[in-house]
Design an enzyme around this catalytic site. Structure first.
Site: not given
Length: 355
Positions: A60, A129
């Site tokens: 990322e 998450h």
């Protein structure tokens, strides 16, 4: 008008903007060959090719860096994070580079980039998450932050974000990509089933309605009133707006008229719409999926006490996620998150009605 899902609306926005402007490209993990982890980018590789629909490594920080550099050089990248939880790895590029480019260059260099992906709980995905990032990004000067659940807004605001000269963070909901759905037997449009197996009605009449072949744009920084009411204002964003609307439906049966406001834009925040509503209803409940400390709900409460304090007939109340990391067990997830029952209890408390 036709009804389309959140996923379809986002895809249409990307398609239309890529057709309109050759400088728009998308990049991220699995956006090309796999058609996107949530199938938002399905078909885009076939239409636009690998130079504009770019699969990236699982890195990322790396592909966010490429996107920021490209934006500084005139490209308009849309960077997809499989979830904003993974974007934490790219915060240096989002917060320290994209957000600061314009001010650090004394207005000479802009960074027209979009960072998008799902934020918030997506069921039993546990602590790492299920975090909600609107307040994280909304705290940063130089960024614009939108949070969307309605397909019309998804299309119109993503298009606005892509055309914006500043970096924009777009927060979506992983569990809402496939909604609304139409029941094959009854023809009813719905948002899944409740605990009893009954179809959940649409939260408001226009949910999912999007015009076809029309260049729709919603200005960033404007809230939407999803249900009008006179007794209490309920403010929320993203999928908690749906929970607020369901609570309002139940309250209506008891003679309580709740006005539901969908923030849509976290930064800039449309305080005027909220304040005007509170001046009418004299009560405010804020529903925020995120942790209770230092969040969007706190900022909304501050704005209302500053500009509408004399209109309040009860203390401002908020319904938020628990002040803890998200658990895994389904029963604990349910206890953790806001829901209509908790919202109804909060509304009755500010109305001094026994629950």
């Amino acid at each position: 008008m036709r009804r389309i899902t959140l996923r379809q609306a986002l895809r249409e926005a990307l398609q239309e903007e890529m057709r309109r402007d050759d400088l728009v490209c998308i990049m991220g993990e699995e956006v090309a060959e796999y058609n996107g982890a949530y199938k938002v980018s399905e078909g885009l590789l076939d239409e636009f090719g690998e130079r504009r629909v770019i699969d990236t490594p699982i890195a990322e920080l790396g592909f966010a860096s490429i996107g920021v550099g490209a934006a500084m050089n005139g490209i308009r990248p849309v960077v997809e994070f499989m979830t904003w939880n993974f974007a934490i790895l790219a915060f240096d590029q989002i917060v320290n580079n994209a957000a600061k480019t314009l001010s650090q260059s004394a207005g000479q260099v802009s960074c027209p980039i979009v960072f998008r992906g799902p934020s918030g709980s997506a069921g039993q995905l546990a602590q790492q998450h299920s975090q909600t990032f609107e307040s994280w990004m909304g705290n940063t000067p130089g960024l614009k932050v939108i949070s969307i659940v309605d397909p019309y807004d998804a299309k119109a605001l993503l298009k606005a974000a892509i055309r914006d000269p500043d970096p924009v963070c777009v927060m979506e909901s992983e569990v809402m990509y496939g909604y609304p759905m139409q029941d094959r037997i009854t023809g009813m449009w719905h948002l899944g089933k409740d605990k009893n197996g009954n179809l959940k009605p649409l939260p408001y009449d226009s949910y999912g309605e999007v015009p076809e072949n029309e260049d729709i744009i919603v200005p960033i920084g404007k809230a939407a009133i999803r249900r009008e009411g006179t007794d209490v204002t309920i403010v929320s964003y993203n999928k908690m707006v749906i929970e607020a609307c369901y609570a309002a439906m139940e309250l209506e049966k008891e003679g309580i008229s709740a006005e539901v406001i969908d923030l849509r834009s976290i930064r800039p925040l449309d305080a005027a719409t909220i304040v005007n509503s509170v001046k009418k209803t004299n009560r405010l409940v804020i529903v925020d999926e995120a942790w209770p400390m230092f969040g969007v709900a706190a900022e909304v409460a501050y704005e209302v006490q500053k500009y509408a304090f004399d209109y309040l007939d009860a203390p401002i109340t908020r319904v938020s996620g628990a002040d803890a990391s998200m658990p895994y067990a389904a029963a604990l997830v349910e206890a953790y998150l806001p829901n209509p029952a908790k919202i109804i209890k909060a509304v009755k408390s500010v109305m001094y009605v026994a629950s």
